[in-house]
Write a protein that holds these residues in place. Structure first.
Motif, PDB file in Angstrom:
ATOM      1  N   SER A  45       0.854  -1.184   0.000  1.00 19.31           N
ATOM      2  CA  SER A  45       0.000   0.000   0.000  1.00 19.31           C
ATOM      3  C   SER A  45       0.891   1.236   0.000  1.00 19.31           C
ATOM      4  CB  SER A  45      -0.937   0.000   1.207  1.00 19.31           C
ATOM      5  OG  SER A  45      -0.184   0.075   2.404  1.00 19.31           O
ATOM      6  N   ILE A  46       0.282   2.390  -0.137  1.00 18.40           N
ATOM      7  CA  ILE A  46       1.023   3.644  -0.185  1.00 18.40           C
ATOM      8  C   ILE A  46       0.785   4.405   1.107  1.00 18.40           C
ATOM      9  CG2 ILE A  46       1.319   5.814  -1.425  1.00 18.40           C
ATOM     10  CD1 ILE A  46       0.160   4.262  -3.892  1.00 18.40           C
ATOM     11  N   GLY A  47       1.876   4.779   1.778  1.00 19.16           N
ATOM     12  CA  GLY A  47       1.778   5.496   3.046  1.00 19.16           C
ATOM     13  C   GLY A  47       1.610   6.994   2.859  1.00 19.16           C
ATOM     14  N   ASP A  48       1.460   7.687   3.969  1.00 19.98           N
ATOM     15  CA  ASP A  48       1.237   9.135   3.968  1.00 19.98           C
ATOM     16  C   ASP A  48       2.386   9.922   3.350  1.00 19.98           C
ATOM     17  OD1 ASP A  48      -1.190   8.716   5.191  1.00 19.98           O
ATOM     18  OD2 ASP A  48      -0.430   9.128   7.212  1.00 19.98           O
ATOM     19  N   ALA A  49       3.599   9.392   3.411  1.00 19.12           N
ATOM     20  CA  ALA A  49       4.772  10.085   2.860  1.00 19.12           C
ATOM     21  C   ALA A  49       5.174   9.492   1.509  1.00 19.12           C
ATOM     22  CB  ALA A  49       5.930  10.015   3.843  1.00 19.12           C
ATOM     23  N   ALA A  50       4.231   8.841   0.829  1.00 15.37           N
ATOM     24  CA  ALA A  50       4.427   8.220  -0.482  1.00 15.37           C
ATOM     25  C   ALA A  50       5.328   6.995  -0.434  1.00 15.37           C
ATOM     26  CB  ALA A  50       4.946   9.233  -1.508  1.00 15.37           C
ATOM     27  N   GLN A  51       5.622   6.497   0.753  1.00 11.68           N
ATOM     28  CA  GLN A  51       6.415   5.283   0.870  1.00 11.68           C
ATOM     29  C   GLN A  51       5.544   4.072   0.543  1.00 11.68           C
ATOM     30  OE1 GLN A  51       4.986   6.835   3.401  1.00 11.68           O
ATOM     31  NE2 GLN A  51       4.787   5.552   5.209  1.00 11.68           N
ATOM     32  N   LEU A  52       6.186   3.019   0.078  1.00 10.85           N
ATOM     33  CA  LEU A  52       5.467   1.766  -0.135  1.00 10.85           C
ATOM     34  C   LEU A  52       5.514   0.986   1.161  1.00 10.85           C
ATOM     35  CD1 LEU A  52       6.622   0.662  -3.696  1.00 10.85           C
ATOM     36  CD2 LEU A  52       4.633   2.000  -3.032  1.00 10.85           C
ATOM     37  N   CYS A  53       4.373   0.464   1.605  1.00  7.20           N
ATOM     38  CA  CYS A  53       4.251  -0.214   2.896  1.00  7.20           C
ATOM     39  C   CYS A  53       3.684  -1.615   2.703  1.00  7.20           C
ATOM     40  CB  CYS A  53       3.300   0.551   3.813  1.00  7.20           C
ATOM     41  SG  CYS A  53       3.680   2.275   4.038  1.00  7.20           S
ATOM     42  N   TRP A  54       4.228  -2.541   3.464  1.00  8.64           N
ATOM     43  CA  TRP A  54       3.682  -3.896   3.502  1.00  8.64           C
ATOM     44  C   TRP A  54       3.188  -4.214   4.894  1.00  8.64           C
ATOM     45  CZ3 TRP A  54       7.377  -2.400   0.146  1.00  8.64           C
ATOM     46  CH2 TRP A  54       7.231  -2.790  -1.185  1.00  8.64           C
ATOM     47  N   THR A  55       4.034  -4.062   5.870  1.00  8.82           N
ATOM     48  CA  THR A  55       3.679  -4.270   7.279  1.00  8.82           C
ATOM     49  C   THR A  55       4.270  -3.099   8.048  1.00  8.82           C
ATOM     50  OG1 THR A  55       5.720  -5.439   7.872  1.00  8.82           O
ATOM     51  CG2 THR A  55       3.914  -6.791   6.983  1.00  8.82           C
ATOM     52  N   SER A  56       4.065  -3.074   9.349  1.00 10.59           N
ATOM     53  CA  SER A  56       4.661  -1.995  10.142  1.00 10.59           C
ATOM     54  C   SER A  56       6.186  -2.084  10.140  1.00 10.59           C
ATOM     55  CB  SER A  56       4.131  -2.030  11.571  1.00 10.59           C
ATOM     56  OG  SER A  56       4.454  -3.267  12.180  1.00 10.59           O
ATOM     57  N   ASP A  57       6.725  -3.247   9.799  1.00 14.57           N
ATOM     58  CA  ASP A  57       8.175  -3.442   9.751  1.00 14.57           C
ATOM     59  C   ASP A  57       8.775  -3.237   8.373  1.00 14.57           C
ATOM     60  OD1 ASP A  57       8.311  -4.115  12.469  1.00 14.57           O
ATOM     61  OD2 ASP A  57       7.871  -6.220  12.043  1.00 14.57           O
TER      62      ASP A  57
END
Length: 92
Positions: A50-62
């Protein structure tokens, strides 16, 4: 300066629709199975990007990948070329 689309492919590649004006594919297959990236051995986990608030790509909290690092990878530019005197992407 946001990532507008993403797609996780089975071969360990992520396609980004736009990241700071750059679109393309980032091959992450060399990371699969290493450290926190062991979670990517599960195709469902890798596909959950998914895409985070800072445009980072995210999978898990880690597991997150910085949008700036993705931009450098997609464009082939160095950090010195992009981050000058505090002006992010001054000549991008």
């Amino acid at each position: 300066m946001t990532t507008t689309a993403k797609l996780a492919l089975e071969d360990g590649t992520v396609c980004t629709g736009e990241a700071f004006g750059a679109a393309g594919e980032v091959d992450l297959s060399s990371l699969v199975g290493q450290g926190v990236f062991s979670a990517w051995k599960d195709p469902a986990c890798f596909a959950s990007v998914s895409i985070g608030d800072a445009a980072q790509l995210c999978w898990t909290s880690d597991i997150e990948l910085c949008a700036d690092a993705l931009y450098l990878d997609l464009t082939g530019k160095s950090a010195d070329q992009v981050f000058r005197r505090g002006n992010i992407h001054a000549d991008a």
